[in-house]
Design a protein around this motif. Structure first.
Motif, short mmCIF file in Angstrom:
data_model
loop_
_atom_site.label_atom_id
_atom_site.label_comp_id
_atom_site.label_asym_id
_atom_site.label_seq_id
_atom_site.Cartn_x
_atom_site.Cartn_y
_atom_site.Cartn_z
N ASN A 83 3.13 6.17 7.78
CA ASN A 83 2.18 5.09 7.53
C ASN A 83 0.99 5.27 8.46
O ASN A 83 1.12 5.13 9.67
CB ASN A 83 2.85 3.73 7.80
N GLU B 190 9.65 -1.66 9.40
CA GLU B 190 9.12 -0.93 8.25
C GLU B 190 7.70 -0.43 8.53
O GLU B 190 6.83 -1.19 8.96
CB GLU B 190 9.11 -1.83 7.02
N GLY B 191 7.48 0.87 8.31
CA GLY B 191 6.15 1.44 8.44
C GLY B 191 5.70 1.70 9.86
O GLY B 191 4.53 1.96 10.10
N ASP C 247 4.78 11.61 8.52
CA ASP C 247 5.97 11.88 7.71
C ASP C 247 7.05 12.53 8.57
O ASP C 247 6.76 13.36 9.43
CB ASP C 247 5.63 12.83 6.55
N GLU D 191 -1.25 3.47 9.32
CA GLU D 191 -1.50 2.28 10.14
C GLU D 191 -0.30 1.94 11.02
O GLU D 191 -0.25 0.85 11.59
CB GLU D 191 -1.83 1.09 9.23
N GLY D 192 0.65 2.87 11.12
CA GLY D 192 1.84 2.65 11.94
C GLY D 192 1.51 2.66 13.42
O GLY D 192 0.36 2.76 13.85
N SER E 107 12.44 2.29 10.03
CA SER E 107 11.07 2.29 9.50
C SER E 107 11.03 2.40 7.98
O SER E 107 9.94 2.47 7.39
CB SER E 107 10.29 3.46 10.11
N THR F 44 11.19 10.35 5.69
CA THR F 44 10.52 9.06 5.86
C THR F 44 9.02 9.26 5.67
O THR F 44 8.41 10.08 6.35
CB THR F 44 10.79 8.48 7.25
N LYS F 45 8.45 8.51 4.74
CA LYS F 45 7.01 8.60 4.49
C LYS F 45 6.26 7.91 5.62
O LYS F 45 6.57 6.78 6.01
CB LYS F 45 6.68 7.93 3.15
N PRO G 170 11.46 1.16 3.98
CA PRO G 170 11.14 -0.09 3.30
C PRO G 170 12.29 -1.09 3.41
O PRO G 170 13.44 -0.77 3.14
CB PRO G 170 10.91 0.34 1.85
N ILE H 255 3.97 6.79 12.12
CA ILE H 255 2.66 7.19 11.61
C ILE H 255 2.75 8.43 10.72
O ILE H 255 2.14 8.50 9.65
CB ILE H 255 1.69 7.45 12.79
#
Length: 240
Positions: free
Chosen positions: A101, A81-82, A87, A103-104, A74, A98-99, A76, A85
């Motif tokens: 998302n 990727e992303g 962190d 919209e994940g 997930s 992992t940051k 970049p 949802i």
């Protein structure tokens, strides 16, 4: 529900491997999220009981941390990727691995009605089970009620009572607990078959059912053979 019971995934055996279970869950969650485009919530039950008697089944202890630490590709530039949802945070240092998302498509949570989000579309619950002194029935049934008919997959659930002192999981409410456990439909089943007088060896065959392509159960016979390079291998031939 899904019953996937080779020795590495059987919660009743000491051969159970957390990594193998979570690889299965990761594959299932990614396929639902990417292929079906659904928002998936993967759930592992938290501690049960009260006060001094709080705890969780040994096989589930530490599983949430391993789940979050897996490579979900997930980051970049990765394939998915992303997809996560929330962190992913180092619980010891607070560092964000992992940051998340917003919209994940994949999120993690415990079992309980408070963890159900209106945006969640599919729920995967890993090996829910009661323990001596505490029942998973209450948090799981409340969660299912809050889910309100959305697809919910239980993987290798163990929902039978474990009668304990203080009236826990005894006669009171047993009919409701049994009815709840039986309300989940089998969508996939796989187990190895052994000779009647042995345990886990030798493997004689397998039993499989998948509602995706057949409503029938299939028995397979294990057929060992030697490859051209001299290595031992095996095949499973359907019998009935």
């Amino acid at each position: 529900k899904m019953e996937v019971l080779p020795p590495e995934l059987n919660p009743e055996m000491d051969t159970f491997r957390v990594g193998t279970m979570l690889e299965l869950v990761r594959e299932l969650a990614i396929r639902i999220a990417v292929v079906e485009g659904k928002r998936v919530k993967v759930c592992i039950q938290g501690s049960l009981g009260e006060g001094f008697f709080t705890g969780m089944p040994l096989m589930l202890s530490g599983m949430r941390r391993v789940l979050e630490g897996m490579d979900w590709q997930s980051q970049p530039g990765d394939m998915y990727e992303g997809i996560l949802i929330d962190d992913v945070v180092n619980r010891r240092t607070g560092q964000v691995f992992t940051k998340g998302n917003p919209e994940g498509k994949v999120a993690f949570a415990e079992v309980g009605s408070q963890h159900v989000d209106d945006r969640d579309e599919v729920f995967i619950i890993i090996a829910p089970q009661s323990m001596i002194g505490a029942s998973v029935y209450e948090p799981l049934s409340e969660m299912v009620q809050e889910i309100n008919g959305r697809p919910t997959i239980l993987i290798n659930p163990r929902l039978q009572d474990r009668p304990s002192s203080g009236g826990v999981m005894r006669l009171s409410g047993r009919a409701e607990r049994i009815a709840f456990a039986e309300s989940f439909k089998d969508i996939y089943h796989f187990r190895l078959l052994y000779k009647g007088s042995t345990f886990m060896f030798p493997i004689k065959g397998a039993l499989r059912m998948s509602c995706a392509n057949s409503k029938f159960w299939t028995v397979f016979q294990r057929q060992p053979f030697t490859q051209a390079d001299g290595k031992e291998a095996e095949a499973y031939a359907p019998l009935a």
